[in-house]
Design a protein around this motif. Structure first.
Motif, mmCIF file in Angstrom:
data_model
loop_
_atom_site.group_PDB
_atom_site.id
_atom_site.type_symbol
_atom_site.label_atom_id
_atom_site.label_comp_id
_atom_site.label_asym_id
_atom_site.label_seq_id
_atom_site.Cartn_x
_atom_site.Cartn_y
_atom_site.Cartn_z
ATOM 1 N N ASP A 1 0.783 -1.234 0.000
ATOM 2 C CA ASP A 1 0.000 0.000 0.000
ATOM 3 C C ASP A 1 0.816 1.287 0.000
ATOM 4 O O ASP A 1 0.297 2.341 -0.337
ATOM 5 C CB ASP A 1 -0.926 0.035 1.228
ATOM 6 C CG ASP A 1 -1.825 -1.182 1.305
ATOM 7 O OD1 ASP A 1 -2.379 -1.555 0.270
ATOM 8 O OD2 ASP A 1 -1.960 -1.753 2.403
ATOM 9 N N GLN A 2 2.092 1.231 0.388
ATOM 10 C CA GLN A 2 2.821 2.469 0.657
ATOM 11 C C GLN A 2 4.067 2.676 -0.189
ATOM 12 O O GLN A 2 4.291 3.776 -0.700
ATOM 13 C CB GLN A 2 3.212 2.511 2.145
ATOM 14 C CG GLN A 2 3.963 3.774 2.551
ATOM 15 C CD GLN A 2 4.564 3.657 3.944
ATOM 16 O OE1 GLN A 2 4.780 2.553 4.453
ATOM 17 N NE2 GLN A 2 4.818 4.791 4.562
ATOM 18 N N PRO B 1 -1.219 9.487 -2.648
ATOM 19 C CA PRO B 1 -2.099 8.525 -1.965
ATOM 20 C C PRO B 1 -1.337 7.379 -1.291
ATOM 21 O O PRO B 1 -1.656 6.996 -0.161
ATOM 22 C CB PRO B 1 -3.004 8.013 -3.092
ATOM 23 C CG PRO B 1 -3.039 9.123 -4.080
ATOM 24 C CD PRO B 1 -1.656 9.705 -4.046
ATOM 25 N N ARG B 2 -0.337 6.827 -1.959
ATOM 26 C CA ARG B 2 0.397 5.710 -1.371
ATOM 27 C C ARG B 2 1.262 6.185 -0.203
ATOM 28 O O ARG B 2 1.317 5.524 0.843
ATOM 29 C CB ARG B 2 1.274 5.030 -2.428
ATOM 30 C CG ARG B 2 0.493 4.188 -3.418
ATOM 31 C CD ARG B 2 1.415 3.441 -4.377
ATOM 32 N NE ARG B 2 2.247 2.458 -3.699
ATOM 33 C CZ ARG B 2 1.879 1.209 -3.432
ATOM 34 N NH1 ARG B 2 0.671 0.779 -3.777
ATOM 35 N NH2 ARG B 2 2.710 0.364 -2.840
ATOM 36 N N TYR B 3 1.949 7.298 -0.388
ATOM 37 C CA TYR B 3 2.840 7.795 0.657
ATOM 38 C C TYR B 3 2.058 8.127 1.929
ATOM 39 O O TYR B 3 2.543 7.893 3.053
ATOM 40 C CB TYR B 3 3.574 9.041 0.161
ATOM 41 C CG TYR B 3 4.694 9.498 1.064
ATOM 42 C CD1 TYR B 3 5.972 8.959 0.967
ATOM 43 C CD2 TYR B 3 4.476 10.482 2.036
ATOM 44 C CE1 TYR B 3 7.004 9.365 1.797
ATOM 45 C CE2 TYR B 3 5.497 10.900 2.882
ATOM 46 C CZ TYR B 3 6.757 10.342 2.747
ATOM 47 O OH TYR B 3 7.766 10.754 3.587
ATOM 48 N N SER B 4 0.857 8.637 1.776
ATOM 49 C CA SER B 4 0.063 9.074 2.942
ATOM 50 C C SER B 4 -0.815 7.972 3.519
ATOM 51 O O SER B 4 -1.417 8.159 4.587
ATOM 52 C CB SER B 4 -0.828 10.258 2.546
ATOM 53 O OG SER B 4 -1.761 9.887 1.548
ATOM 54 N N SER B 5 -0.883 6.814 2.852
ATOM 55 C CA SER B 5 -1.855 5.781 3.216
ATOM 56 C C SER B 5 -1.793 5.295 4.672
ATOM 57 O O SER B 5 -2.836 4.995 5.259
ATOM 58 C CB SER B 5 -1.727 4.586 2.267
ATOM 59 O OG SER B 5 -0.442 3.990 2.370
ATOM 60 N N SER C 1 -3.436 9.028 9.288
ATOM 61 C CA SER C 1 -4.773 9.607 9.293
ATOM 62 C C SER C 1 -4.731 11.024 8.711
ATOM 63 O O SER C 1 -3.677 11.661 8.655
ATOM 64 C CB SER C 1 -5.327 9.644 10.717
ATOM 65 O OG SER C 1 -4.476 10.413 11.566
ATOM 66 N N TRP C 2 -5.898 11.499 8.278
ATOM 67 C CA TRP C 2 -6.007 12.870 7.773
ATOM 68 C C TRP C 2 -6.043 13.826 8.964
ATOM 69 O O TRP C 2 -6.662 13.499 9.980
ATOM 70 C CB TRP C 2 -7.284 13.009 6.958
ATOM 71 C CG TRP C 2 -7.406 14.324 6.239
ATOM 72 C CD1 TRP C 2 -7.000 14.603 4.979
ATOM 73 C CD2 TRP C 2 -8.007 15.522 6.754
ATOM 74 N NE1 TRP C 2 -7.269 15.899 4.669
ATOM 75 C CE2 TRP C 2 -7.892 16.507 5.746
ATOM 76 C CE3 TRP C 2 -8.592 15.883 7.971
ATOM 77 C CZ2 TRP C 2 -8.358 17.805 5.907
ATOM 78 C CZ3 TRP C 2 -9.054 17.174 8.144
ATOM 79 C CH2 TRP C 2 -8.932 18.118 7.131
ATOM 80 N N GLY D 1 -1.414 12.613 6.994
ATOM 81 C CA GLY D 1 -0.949 11.959 5.785
ATOM 82 C C GLY D 1 -0.806 12.935 4.631
ATOM 83 O O GLY D 1 0.174 12.905 3.883
ATOM 84 N N LYS D 2 -1.796 13.812 4.492
ATOM 85 C CA LYS D 2 -1.757 14.790 3.405
ATOM 86 C C LYS D 2 -0.600 15.761 3.583
ATOM 87 O O LYS D 2 0.107 16.094 2.619
ATOM 88 C CB LYS D 2 -3.077 15.555 3.348
ATOM 89 C CG LYS D 2 -3.207 16.491 2.158
ATOM 90 C CD LYS D 2 -4.598 17.089 2.079
ATOM 91 C CE LYS D 2 -4.757 17.953 0.831
ATOM 92 N NZ LYS D 2 -6.134 18.515 0.725
#
Length: 259
Positions: free
Chosen positions: A31-32, A143-147, A150-151, A154-155
């Motif tokens: 995922d990352q 998306p992968r780096y932040s997966s 949590s928001w 991650g963003k």
């Protein structure tokens, strides 16, 4: 790494044999992890397998922040932590495990020059695609780096990483390149590698070296990683002897299980 630091690492490494519980850390595989980190990790895994040194691959969401240099991958061997292929090669050499001892001085210099070519061209191209190409950054990299986070953490981390890489790209003169120019750089790099390899099984004939491990890590990852375009993989696949090298290394050193 400074000469003093290299000497210290060598002295500490030589004190103990390679343990059975050596560990390699990388980001989460499914995922990352991104193309460049996956390529670097696979290169180290290939090198260690070529040396006959066992290592367990462990995926951690915070692997980048666990690394002493902030670079992926890193290995934990005994009480030592070493990151990136170059220092890891020196570390294993201090323990009596080397793939390039049979090379003469001219061949070693040539090997280092081609490894620098891979770093300067292939790795830079991977980073450019991940973070400088807006479509890839938006659809895959951020998306992968932040997966794992949590928001909004991650963003924030993803945009911070993108800013750091873009700053590096600008510093080395890649910020003004177009995507087509990057693809052409990759083609030129592969052309040089293909000419050096020729019809030999490995770059220095019958014995695999760290150059073979490095090239395998990057090329194999490029042709097996989903991106927003297949252009990068198609450029690499155009060199049949490099593809044969990748297949040879995969079958010889990774036939027991996936990386």
């Amino acid at each position: 790494m400074s000469l003093a630091a290299e000497a210290f690492v060598s002295q500490m490494a030589a004190a103990e044999p390679w343990p059975e519980n050596a560990t390699l850390y990388q980001p989460l595989k499914d995922d990352q992890i991104l193309l460049s980190d996956h390529a670097s990790s696979l290169a180290v895994q290939a090198y260690l397998r070529m040396c006959g040194l066992p290592v367990q691959v462990v995926c951690r969401a915070n692997a980048e922040y666990m690394s002493p240099s902030g670079k992926i991958p890193f290995i934990h061997v005994g009480n030592q932590v070493v990151s990136e292929l170059g220092p890891i090669v020196q570390f294993t050499k201090a323990k009596g495990h080397s793939l390039s001892d049979a090379l003469d001085d001219v061949q070693r210099a040539e090997m280092k020059a081609y490894m620098e070519l891979v770093y300067n061209m292939l790795l830079s191209a991977e980073l450019y695609l991940q973070w400088y190409d807006d479509i890839t950054a938006a659809e895959i990299s951020r998306p992968r780096y932040s997966s794992p986070y949590s928001w909004p953490l991650g963003k924030i981390l993803a945009y911070q990483k993108q800013w750091e890489v873009r700053r590096k790209m600008n510093a080395i003169g890649w910020g003004g390149k177009t995507l087509e120019q990057v693809y052409e750089d990759v083609s030129q790099c592969c052309q040089a590698l293909s000419q050096r390899l020729g019809t030999q099984p490995y770059f220095f004939n019958k014995q695999a070296t760290e150059l073979d491990a490095l090239v395998f890590g990057h090329l194999f990852t490029i042709i097996t990683t989903r991106l927003t375009s297949t252009e990068l993989a198609e450029r690499v696949k155009g060199y049949s002897n490099l593809m044969s090298l990748c297949k040879r290394i995969e079958q010889t050193y990774f036939n027991d299980k996936g990386s």
